[in-house]
Each structure stands twice: as structure tokens, then as C-alpha cells.
Design a protein around this motif. Structure first.
Motif, mmCIF file in Angstrom:
data_model
loop_
_atom_site.group_PDB
_atom_site.id
_atom_site.type_symbol
_atom_site.label_atom_id
_atom_site.label_comp_id
_atom_site.label_asym_id
_atom_site.label_seq_id
_atom_site.Cartn_x
_atom_site.Cartn_y
_atom_site.Cartn_z
ATOM 1 N N LEU A 118 1.395 0.559 -7.779
ATOM 2 C CA LEU A 118 2.635 -0.164 -8.048
ATOM 3 C C LEU A 118 3.806 0.651 -7.511
ATOM 4 O O LEU A 118 3.878 1.866 -7.706
ATOM 5 C CB LEU A 118 2.798 -0.382 -9.554
ATOM 6 C CG LEU A 118 1.802 -1.353 -10.188
ATOM 7 C CD1 LEU A 118 1.949 -1.374 -11.697
ATOM 8 C CD2 LEU A 118 1.980 -2.763 -9.626
ATOM 9 N N SER A 156 -1.631 -2.475 -11.711
ATOM 10 C CA SER A 156 -1.471 -3.919 -11.913
ATOM 11 C C SER A 156 -2.666 -4.440 -12.710
ATOM 12 O O SER A 156 -3.786 -3.948 -12.577
ATOM 13 C CB SER A 156 -1.375 -4.632 -10.566
ATOM 14 O OG SER A 156 -2.553 -4.422 -9.836
ATOM 15 N N GLU A 183 2.332 -5.417 -16.505
ATOM 16 C CA GLU A 183 2.700 -6.805 -16.195
ATOM 17 C C GLU A 183 3.971 -7.201 -16.948
ATOM 18 O O GLU A 183 4.840 -7.895 -16.407
ATOM 19 C CB GLU A 183 1.553 -7.755 -16.558
ATOM 20 C CG GLU A 183 0.286 -7.558 -15.720
ATOM 21 C CD GLU A 183 0.533 -7.743 -14.230
ATOM 22 O OE1 GLU A 183 1.316 -8.623 -13.849
ATOM 23 O OE2 GLU A 183 -0.053 -6.973 -13.431
ATOM 24 N N ILE A 192 6.904 -5.501 -15.199
ATOM 25 C CA ILE A 192 7.226 -6.139 -13.916
ATOM 26 C C ILE A 192 7.985 -7.447 -14.145
ATOM 27 O O ILE A 192 8.958 -7.754 -13.448
ATOM 28 C CB ILE A 192 5.934 -6.390 -13.101
ATOM 29 C CG1 ILE A 192 5.321 -5.047 -12.668
ATOM 30 C CG2 ILE A 192 6.202 -7.259 -11.889
ATOM 31 C CD1 ILE A 192 3.892 -5.139 -12.162
ATOM 32 N N GLU A 199 2.644 -4.295 -5.463
ATOM 33 C CA GLU A 199 1.470 -3.430 -5.362
ATOM 34 C C GLU A 199 1.167 -3.198 -3.896
ATOM 35 O O GLU A 199 1.054 -4.148 -3.113
ATOM 36 C CB GLU A 199 0.266 -4.074 -6.053
ATOM 37 C CG GLU A 199 -0.947 -3.157 -6.066
ATOM 38 C CD GLU A 199 -2.154 -3.780 -6.771
ATOM 39 O OE1 GLU A 199 -3.136 -3.052 -6.983
ATOM 40 O OE2 GLU A 199 -2.108 -4.974 -7.076
#
Length: 505
Positions: free
Chosen positions: A98, A75, A81, A84, A93
Motif C-alpha cells: 500500500l 490490502s 480498508e 483507505i 496498492e
């Protein structure tokens, strides 16, 4: 003796086997030579491949796609990012890692990759009729150590004996025997890979069987899915025109259209037209539309332009013209598109365009050939030292110019053979008693931002000068594993600071 080569891409996976002196891609249990890198989870089982991709419409939050994009990342990583934010599966997380949260169970990206590798192993072993486990796995050129380790561990967890990880462009050259058939003399090869989610272009110097990367660039804003999306938007417009319903805001209907557009896109690489039929697309209405290759090319014309402009930019970066390239190798599923191949030929009218191997099979075939070399069944031309490790990204030092504006100096351009050493003298205003040196990494396609900063080193208690500048000698050494050793010395006082960054690129 036999061995296996596996390429795990963001959208598809493919396995090739090496046996009796040749490498061939093998078909899976559905008869397909390429397997979607998609895993669907339910309470009772995990489904890998085409069935998982087709059931995603009904099972979107429990179906993992593009796992390669998050594998080995943490993360805070901009790529993670972005993944996600776009993922239809919940990604959280936990314990510093992750993980996917599916049906109240936590599943790591490595677990997903392991299932895909297991499918590839099963496919290869079924074709060979034996329990062969020796494998060579391919990795993108810009993968860092964490990502390489995660990929290797996932393959090992699937029961593979991973003999080596090799870069995808190197595998592409091996597939065509480049550097092996005529080991003397120097040539420049451009490897053009257009996969499902990214475009990678690499210029490699081949000299006496040794591959040296001169320049490489990856653009993750363009890939095969962009062509599919453009075609799906066109189909949505056609449905609105004929049925008076705008379905663009309906995720389920659009996913059905994406599946139909994807099949049509593949058909248009070999046929002049393709039929798109979707049963009960929206409100019980069926949709039937015919798309010609010419219409598809018109819809995607701006995407094609982006794909070929990237070649011109990379040639400019390395100071080459089209005449400096001796061969062009096409790989990645979307490099099958005839219009794209024609545009590349237009850039290199006198250069040999290698596309006799289906582009989505080139990289796994190269991996299988490397596996055969490691087993000693071929002339062992490509020994350990012949594959030169290179920096994957530009490494830059931030300074200030005469006007006070930020100035970035590229110390290690991407593709620099490792190990390497660079020396640079940084000038700082004499009226300051401390100087902060900042190091950035970049893929060379975007302006510098704070996200690119990976290290800083501060020299304190310097003697102030009324006039003149502090001369700070910076010596950077990058090792073969990508770690960076930095020494900064003030030339006047001899004050020195040293840092080591484990994996800079």
C-alpha cells in the motif's frame, strides 16, 4: 550517556530524553511538547507537525494523517480498508504494498513514519545538544509482527539505533516506577489510554518487577477526535442558528471548525470556557462562539459513558471488581479531560489514580526510562525476560453445538503469556467422512465474521459411524513470536494433519 524514548501515536508524536538519571519530554521547535503526526507534501519539501496540520485545509489531498493506522498492513486487512475509505489522500496498492499517491509520486507509509521519526530525533538531539541516536520505541499491544517491523524499520531509516520496542502499557508503568520502587508483592494495575483515534484498556499484574498482561481491549470507534467532531457539530448548529447557513455539507468549512474545536477542546481541560473564532468561515462570514466546560461535557455525555463502560466490560472479562485494582494509570491526550478523570475516579473511589505526569507524556517518558535501563544507568530490573510477550487477540476454534449452530471456543484469550499450549477435543457428526476445523481471531468486542478467520485445517477419509461422534484432538502451541502450530488427530483412526501459521496474533 543519554538516550531517547519516542511514542508515535495515530494523531501525535512525542519524544522524551533520558539523561542524568531522569526522563523528560522535550519541546519541538514550535515550543510544543507534543507534535501532530501529520506530514504535508509539496513539490519542493515535506513539512511535519503543526504547520502541516494547519495547512491541511488548503492541502488536504497532499497531507497524510494517522499513518500509524496503515503502517505494516496490507490490502484486504479490515483496518487498512477502513483507513483507505476514510483517507483524503489517494492510497493504492503497487507491487503488493500500500502506498500514497501524491502529486504523481508514490510514497510508502514507512516513508511518512520515517519523516515523523526524523522530526522526533531532531527535537531530542536539539534538546540534548548532542547526536544521540539510541532509542526505545513504543508499540500498541495489539500490533502484529508486520506492524512492529514496519515501525522499527521506519525509525532505523530516520537514523535511530532502535534498542527495543516496548508495549505502550508497559511504558506507562515504567513512567511511574511501578514494579521498580517496590519490587516485592503482587498488584494489579489498570492502564487507561485514550488517544486520538482509539481507546485501549489493559489490566497488568505486577509481581516482583515482572509485568504480566491479564486482559486488554482496544476500541477504535472512540478517541479524542470523536470529542472534537461532537463539538464541531455543535458549533455548526450555532453558526446555522446565528447566520442561517448550514455548513455541514461543506468539507472546507467543517475542517476549519474541526481545527477551532480541537483548540477549544484542549483549552477546556484547564479552563472553564473557551472561545472559538474562525475567520471567514463561510461566504465571508466570521464565526465567534464561546463554549463552557459544562456545555462541552453535555455535548459529549454519551461519549464519556462509552469510555467508562469499556472499563466495566474489561473488569468483567477478567473476573475482577474495582476493588481488585490497586492503581489506575492515565495516558493518551484525551485522558486529560477532567470529566473523564472524575468518571474513572467514581468507578475506583478507593484506588490511586496516577495522573501527575501529563497523560500524553506518560508513554514516551516510560520509553526513555527503558532506554536508560538498557544503557545500564539504572538498576537493570527489567531484563529481557521480565517483559512477557502475550497474545494480542482472542484465538478461537469454530465448532458446532448440539443444535447444529456455530459454536466458538476461546483457546487463547488475549493477554495469554507466551509461549503457551492448549489442548481441545472437537466433536463432529459421525456420518461425515471429513472434518474442517477453522481458527479465528477476535478483539472480543464484535461477533465472529469470516474476516476473523485466519486458518483452517481439514481431516479427510475418516471412517463413517452410524451413530456416535468423531473425536478430534486439537493441540495448539503458540510461540513467543505469535506463530501458531496446530495438530489435529482423529482419535479413532489416528489420522493427523499439521499446519503452522506464521503470525496468528
Amino acid at each position: 550517556m543519554a538516550a531517547i524514548g519516542v511514542h508515535l501515536g495515530a494523531s501525535c508524536a512525542c519524544a522524551a530524553v533520558y539523561k542524568d538519571g531522569r526522563a523528560d519530554v522535550v519541546a519541538n521547535d514550535a515550543g510544543d511538547r507534543v507534535t501532530p503526526a501529520v506530514v504535508a507534501f509539496s513539490e519542493s519539501e515535506e513539512v511535519v507537525g503543526l504547520a502541516a496540520k494547519q495547512s491541511r485545509i488548503r492541502n488536504v489531498s497532499s497531507t497524510v494523517v494517522k499513518v500509524k493506522q496503515i503502517l505494516g498492513r496490507s490490502s484486504g486487512d479490515p483496518q487498512a480498508e477502513k483507513y483507505i475509505a476514510e483517507s483524503k489522500c489517494s492510497v493504492i496498492e503497487k507491487n503488493g504494498k500500500l502506498q500514497y499517491e501524491i502529486d504523481n509520486k508514490l510514497i510508502t507509509p514507512e516513508d511518512v513514519a520515517k519523516l515523523i521519526f526524523s522530526k522526533m530525533k531532531e527535537t531530542a538531539q536539539s534538546a540534548l545538544g548532542s547526536d544521540v541516536n539510541d532509542v526505545v520505541i513504543t508499540v500498541p499491544f495489539d500490533f502484529g509482527e508486520n506492524q512492529k517491523n514496519a515501525l522499527g524499520e521506519a525509525a532505523a531509516a530516520a537514523g535511530f539505533n532502535v534498542m527495543r520496542l516496548i508495549h505502550e502499557p508497559s511504558a506507562a508503568l515504567l513512567a511511574y516506577g511501578i514494579g521498580q520502587d517496590s519490587p516485592t508483592g503482587k498488584s494489579n494495575v489498570l492502564v487507561y489510554k485514550l488517544g486520538g483515534t482509539s481507546l485501549s484498556i489493559t489490566v497488568i499484574e505486577v509481581n516482583s518487577g515482572i509485568y504480566r498482561v491479564l486482559a486488554t481491549n482496544t476500541d477504535d470507534t472512540i478517541g479524542g477526535v470523536c470529542f472534537t467532531e461532537a463539538l464541531a457539530q455543535h458549533l455548526a448548529s450555532e453558526f446555522q442558528r446565528s447566520c442561517k447557513h448550514d455548513i455541514r455539507g461543506n468539507p472546507r468549512a467543517m475542517m476549519k471548525l474541526m481545527n477551532s474545536a480541537d483548540i477549544a477542546k484542549h483549552s477546556l481541560s484547564t479552563l472553564g470556557s473557551a472561545n472559538c473564532f474562525v475567520d471567514s468561515l463561510y461566504d465571508g462570514l466570521d464565526f465567534d462562539c464561546n463554549v463552557s466546560r459544562a456545555r462541552f461535557e453535555l455535548i459529549c455525555s454519551s461519549l464519556f459513558s462509552k469510555c467508562v463502560e469499556a472499563i466495566k466490560k474489561l473488569l468483567q472479562q477478567v473476573g475482577f471488581t474495582a476493588d481488585d485494582i490497586n492503581k489506575v494509570v492515565l495516558c493518551g491526550g484525551s485522558a486529560r479531560i477532567p470529566k473523564l478523570q472524575q468518571l474513572i475516579k467514581d468507578i475506583f473511589p478507593t484506588v490511586e489514580l496516577l495522573n501527575s505526569i501529563p497523560p500524553d507524556e506518560v508513554i514516551p517518558i516510560g520509553a526513555a526510562i527503558e532506554a536508560g535501563i538498557l544503557l545500564g544507568k539504572e538498576n537493570p530490573l527489567l531484563e529481557e525476560e521480565a517483559l512477557i510477550e502475550c497474545s494480542a487477540k482472542d484465538i478461537l476454534l469454530k465448532g458446532v453445538d448440539e443444535s447444529g449452530a456455530d459454536k466458538f471456543t476461546v483457546l487463547f484469550p488475549s493477554g495469554t503469556p507466551l509461549p503457551a499450549r492448549r489442548q481441545h477435543t472437537l466433536h463432529a457428526p459421525g456420518n461425515t467422512s471429513s472434518v474442517c476445523l477453522e481458527l479465528y481471531e477476535s478483539l472480543g468486542k464484535s461477533p465472529m465474521s469470516e474476516e476473523g478467520k485466519f486458518a483452517q485445517i481439514v481431516l479427510q477419509d475418516l471412517d463413517k459411524k452410524e451413530d456416535g461422534l468423531h473425536d478430534i484432538l486439537t493441540v495448539l502451541t503458540m510461540k513467543r513470536d505469535g506463530s501458531l502450530h496446530v495438530t489435529c488427530t482423529d482419535q479413532d483412526t489416528g489420522k493427523c494433519e499439521i499446519i503452522t501459521v506464521e503470525v496468528a496474533s
